[in-house]
Enzyme design. Structure first.
Site, short mmCIF file in Angstrom:
data_model
loop_
_atom_site.label_atom_id
_atom_site.label_comp_id
_atom_site.label_asym_id
_atom_site.label_seq_id
_atom_site.Cartn_x
_atom_site.Cartn_y
_atom_site.Cartn_z
CG ASP A 40 -2.05 -1.02 1.04
OD1 ASP A 40 -2.19 -1.55 -0.08
OD2 ASP A 40 -2.76 -1.30 2.03
NE ARG A 121 -0.29 2.95 12.80
CZ ARG A 121 0.31 2.24 11.85
NH1 ARG A 121 1.55 2.54 11.47
NH2 ARG A 121 -0.29 1.21 11.30
CG ASP A 150 -3.41 2.61 12.51
OD1 ASP A 150 -3.23 2.82 13.73
OD2 ASP A 150 -3.33 1.49 12.01
CB SER A 199 -4.24 -5.71 6.98
OG SER A 199 -3.69 -4.63 7.68
#
Ligand code: ARG
Length: 423
Positions: A40, A121, A150, A199
């Site tokens: 991605d 994050r 996220d 994922s």
């Protein structure tokens, strides 16, 4: 500031990108992209170039994910078209500023998830802003979709640190699903690799796996979902005992040996994984209102939080323990919801840090078939008094005191009871 920037490369070869052919390319925008090396974010490089005519600078953080061959990831980014790449070894920083506060807060979202992805994050965001400022970039970009937590975590953190930076979330704008993403990748010669149905996100504090067959809530995760842990059935048949020592809330020694904390966490991931510890199968409430199912592997986090809570029970007062549960659960919620820089979170940090001064001591744990169970603990700050707790000859407690105490403690209920009877 630059002490942990280990690689910084300018890619002259690809400046302008293939698509520029012989036309001199004028970059209209400079973007720093959080780049993992996966499909991605690889597509993001090309997409940013095509959509914004952007000059893409990638930033990859090593926060303990297993596939963290930074040079390889940088090469890949450059081959796709990044004009410059940054790689940062941020493991120590991750432990010091993100994992340690989570340990002190016994942070478990909805009582189960140790927040591994969630705490990564704000750290990535911090570095995105730092590099964007250094490079005088116009924007930062991340690869999160519009459905998850996220995107919220990235953007709240980035805006708190530099509200002037534009934020681009390509995956929220493009119309790609997993299939069309692969077609796009093929068209642009972006390596697809062994893209699985899942994922996956990884760092020192844990591994998160979602999507694919896991979307059926009743389907049991197959073995291929797990990579850090063995199933309890296949775990060693013999229990292993470990001793974990804490100093003011932070684990500092394993089996009597002082250890760098990154190393200590890696070691516990490995030991716990060998015993099938830290597998979590959970339906959770995302911030945006969707329920989702995630599988986690968090051996070290599971062991450390279990042990830390035990030392707290021994060294904090009853009032502290009961009140801290509320603070801890609020802390986890704020962090899960992306509010790392919310002032209330800092207020709670102050309380939590203050509460840890007495939280030192050792915990013995038994690792066996998927469980880390505490089997002993000791502390120089222990509030346990054997003379008060014992039921045998050692007992020094004055039992008679209890009678008056109970009468007074129960007085309000007693009065209310009488009123009810009177009516
Ligand atoms: N549900 C977790 C969170 O919101 C993890 C999200 C990312 N999961 C993944 N498999 N990529 O923190």
């Amino acid at each position: 500031m630059d002490y942990n920037i280990i690689i910084q490369n300018v890619n002259f070869k690809n400046k302008g990108g293939e698509s520029a052919r012989f036309i001199p390319c004028v970059f209209v925008m400079k973007v720093v992209l959080a780049y993992s090396g996966g499909l991605d974010t690889s597509i993001c490089i090309k997409w940013l170039e095509e959509t914004y005519n952007a000059e893409v600078i990638t930033l990859t953080l090593d926060i303990g994910q297993e596939r963290s061959d930074l040079r390889f990831i940088e090469e890949k980014a450059k081959n796709i078209g990044a004009v410059k790449t940054y790689s940062i070894n941020a493991k120590e920083e991750f432990v010091r500023d993100y994992i340690n506060p989570s340990i002190k807060a016994n942070a478990l979202y909805e009582g189960k998830y140790p927040l591994s992805t969630a705490i990564g994050r704000p750290l990535i965001s911090k570095w995105l802003v730092k590099i964007a400022e250094k490079e005088n970039a116009d924007a930062v970009a991340h690869g999160s979709t519009g459905k998850g937590n996220d995107q919220v975590r990235f953007e709240l953190a980035i805006r708190s640190l530099n509200p002037g930076l534009k934020i681009i979330a390509p995956a929220r704008q493009w119309n790609l699903n997993r299939e069309t993403a692969k077609i796009y990748a093929k068209k642009h010669k972006i390596p697809i690799g062994s893209s699985s149905q899942y994922s996956i996100d990884e760092n020192l504090w844990g591994r998160s796996i979602e999507a694919g067959s896991l979307e059926d809530l009743m389907s049991e995760p197959s073995d291929e979902v797990y990579s850090w842990t063995v199933s309890p059935e296949n775990a060693l048949d013999r229990a292993e005992f470990i001793e974990l020592e804490f100093d003011e809330g932070i684990p500092v020694r394993l089996n009597g040996k002082k250890m760098n904390e990154v190393r200590l966490i890696q070691k516990l991931n490995q030991l716990g994984g060998k015993h099938g510890i830290g597998r979590i199968d959970m339906v959770e409430d995302r911030l945006i209102g969707i329920k989702s199912r995630e599988i986690y592997e968090c051996p070290a986090a599971t062991i450390i939080i279990e042990a830390h809570r035990d030392i707290e029970r021994l060294t904090l007062t009853r009032e502290e323990n009961l009140f801290k549960e509320l603070i801890d659960s609020k802390w986890a919620q704020l962090v899960y919801f992306g509010q790392w820089y919310e002032p209330l979170k800092r207020d709670l940090d102050s309380f939590i840090n203050e509460s840890q001064h007495m939280v030192s001591g050792s915990v013995r744990l038994r690792l066996y078939k998927g469980l880390a169970s505490v089997t002993g603990r000791e502390s120089p700050n222990s509030l346990y008094d054997m003379g008060l707790a014992a039921y045998d000859m050692k007992d020094v407690f004055n039992h008679k005191l209890a009678e008056g105490f109970i009468r007074l403690w129960g007085l309000p209920s007693e009065i209310a009871g009488r009123r009810k009877k009177g009516k």
